[in-house]
Design a protein around this motif. Structure first.
Motif, mmCIF file in Angstrom:
data_model
loop_
_atom_site.group_PDB
_atom_site.id
_atom_site.type_symbol
_atom_site.label_atom_id
_atom_site.label_comp_id
_atom_site.label_asym_id
_atom_site.label_seq_id
_atom_site.Cartn_x
_atom_site.Cartn_y
_atom_site.Cartn_z
ATOM 1 N N GLN A 115 0.855 -1.180 0.000
ATOM 2 C CA GLN A 115 0.000 0.000 0.000
ATOM 3 C C GLN A 115 0.892 1.231 0.000
ATOM 4 N N LEU A 116 0.580 2.188 -0.886
ATOM 5 C CA LEU A 116 1.382 3.404 -0.982
ATOM 6 C C LEU A 116 0.922 4.435 0.050
ATOM 7 N N ASP A 117 1.700 5.494 0.167
ATOM 8 C CA ASP A 117 1.364 6.528 1.153
ATOM 9 C C ASP A 117 0.034 7.194 0.872
ATOM 10 N N SER A 118 -0.351 7.257 -0.403
ATOM 11 C CA SER A 118 -1.618 7.901 -0.738
ATOM 12 C C SER A 118 -2.812 7.020 -0.371
ATOM 13 N N GLY A 119 -2.541 5.768 0.027
ATOM 14 C CA GLY A 119 -3.615 4.851 0.357
ATOM 15 C C GLY A 119 -3.925 3.876 -0.758
ATOM 16 N N LEU A 120 -3.440 4.162 -1.967
ATOM 17 C CA LEU A 120 -3.696 3.281 -3.103
ATOM 18 C C LEU A 120 -2.840 2.023 -2.999
ATOM 19 N N LEU A 121 -3.314 0.961 -3.653
ATOM 20 C CA LEU A 121 -2.563 -0.289 -3.657
ATOM 21 C C LEU A 121 -1.626 -0.315 -4.843
ATOM 22 N N LEU A 122 -0.385 -0.769 -4.607
ATOM 23 C CA LEU A 122 0.536 -0.980 -5.717
ATOM 24 C C LEU A 122 0.349 -2.414 -6.169
ATOM 25 N N VAL A 123 0.107 -2.594 -7.465
ATOM 26 C CA VAL A 123 -0.357 -3.887 -7.955
ATOM 27 C C VAL A 123 0.360 -4.207 -9.262
ATOM 28 N N THR A 124 0.570 -5.518 -9.506
ATOM 29 C CA THR A 124 1.117 -5.918 -10.802
ATOM 30 C C THR A 124 0.464 -7.220 -11.219
ATOM 31 N N GLY A 125 0.371 -7.463 -12.576
ATOM 32 C CA GLY A 125 -0.344 -8.594 -13.152
ATOM 33 C C GLY A 125 -0.003 -9.938 -12.580
ATOM 34 N N PRO A 126 1.200 -10.433 -12.786
ATOM 35 C CA PRO A 126 2.366 -9.935 -13.511
ATOM 36 C C PRO A 126 2.069 -9.679 -14.989
ATOM 37 N N PHE A 127 2.813 -8.789 -15.577
ATOM 38 C CA PHE A 127 2.509 -8.285 -16.914
ATOM 39 C C PHE A 127 2.467 -9.406 -17.950
ATOM 40 N N ARG A 128 3.406 -10.359 -17.842
ATOM 41 C CA ARG A 128 3.453 -11.421 -18.855
ATOM 42 C C ARG A 128 2.264 -12.367 -18.749
#
Lengths: 230, 135
Positions: A115-128
């Motif tokens: 979770q980032l400081d802004s409250g949003l979640l950092l997320v990844t697919g993964p892209f492939r």
């Protein structure tokens, strides 16, 4: 003097704005926009003329006004509410698989990094696996599943500033025609690969997990989200 | 004890399934609406319970004296082995399957879907072949 009347219960003769005009509320100032000026000094010392007057006298720094407005205007109350970032839901943690509910990647199952400081979640697919890059997502638009991966801590360079669009990129995107896309910078591509490498290793350990992340979530007949366990 | 076409009686010793999903034994019949039930080994406190909130099972704890206190009920339950029979029964197996299905996570549901497809793909042509050979 009653300026409005009832035509039918719930329906009045004049609308809210019509009544505003009729009552002349535009002339009545509800709140004072400028806060009351505060005096820095309360007293000052002044020299007084005349031999027998005592020489010096302390008087108030600002003379009291001779005129006051006929009616006092209210000062707006100071709000006691403070804006805080949304607390992370108990069901979401680093490594949780989560279902995106809105945006161009809706329905996709995706891995939460932090979770980032802004409250949003950092997320990844993964892209492939499913085409979702390292991205920010609001946890309100997400269903948390109980599936979790063991992930090491993500690089601290991924924060809200990382996602801020620079001026020239914004211009490029604006000028680019609808069909063509602005290419992602090489550094971002490299970042994506680095982050995904670790995740793909963890994904490979569980059977069916890669297929699961590649598949989209949907409801079929008889399935109701409030009755389902995720 | 069968009365006409009724095979399951409300009687002392009858094992009942409560609406909450737990098993208990009827210890005493209070009136036409309620019975005193007890389930020391199944986590049911000794209490009066209305028939409308329970279901009779085909199992009975034989020889349980009327109004037996908790220790006696426990002794007779363990001796009769009724709960073990219940665990093996088709009824209980269906209940367990239902709860298992309801508690599947999203990932579990996905795996079930994939395995079912795999099974269908393997069974379908094999079944068709077998039918063809029979014909």
């Amino acid at each position: 003097m009653a300026r409005n009347s009832v035509l039918v219960p719930g329906v009045s003769r004049y609308s809210r704005t019509a009544i505003y005009r009729k009552k002349g509320l535009y002339k009545i100032k509800k709140y004072d926009t400028a806060p009351a000026a505060k005096d820095a000094a309360t007293d000052k010392v002044v020299e007084v003329k005349g031999a027998k007057n005592g020489g010096k006298r302390t008087i108030p720094a600002n003379k009291a006004s001779r005129f006051y407005p006929a009616e006092d205007i209210r000062q707006p109350k100071k709000s006691r509410k403070s804006v805080k970032t949304a607390p992370l839901r108990g069901s979401i943690s680093a490594g949780s698989v989560v279902i995106l509910l809105a945006g161009r990647h809706r329905g996709k199952r995706v891995v939460v990094l932090k979770q980032l400081d802004s409250g949003l979640l950092l997320v990844t697919g993964p892209f492939r696996v499913n085409g979702v890059p390292i991205r920010r997502v609001d946890q309100a638009y997400v269903i948390a599943t109980s599936t979790k991966l063991e992930l090491p801590e993500v690089d601290a360079k991924f924060n809200d500033a990382y996602f801020k669009k620079s001026k020239d990129v914004k211009e490029k995107e604006f000028l680019a025609k609808k069909e063509s896309k602005v290419a992602t910078s090489e550094s971002k591509v490299a970042d994506q690969k680095a982050v995904d490498k670790v995740i793909l290793e963890a994904v490979a350990k569980t059977p069916f997990l890669r297929q699961y992340l590649a598949a989209k979530f949907s409801l079929s007949k008889g399935q109701f989200p409030h009755n389902m366990k995720f | 004890m069968v009365q006409g076409s009724f095979t399951r009686q409300v009687e002392v010793g009858r094992v009942v399934l409560l609406d909450t999903g737990k098993l208990a034994v009827i210890v005493e019949i209070i009136d036409h609406n309620r019975a005193l039930i007890d389930g020391p080994t199944t986590g049911v406190t000794r209490q009066a319970y209305a028939y409308r909130h329970l279901t009779l099972t085909p199992l009975v704890v034989k020889g349980l004296p009327r109004g037996a206190r908790q220790a006696t009920v426990k002794k007779f339950l363990e001796k009769s082995g009724v709960l073990a029979t219940w665990e093996q029964s088709a009824w209980n197996k269906k209940i367990e399957a239902r709860t298992a299905r309801a508690n599947l996570s999203d990932f579990d549901r996905f795996k079930v879907q994939k395995l079912k497809n795999k099974r269908r793909v393997a069974l379908g042509p094999a079944l068709a072949q077998a039918k063809k050979q029979q014909a």
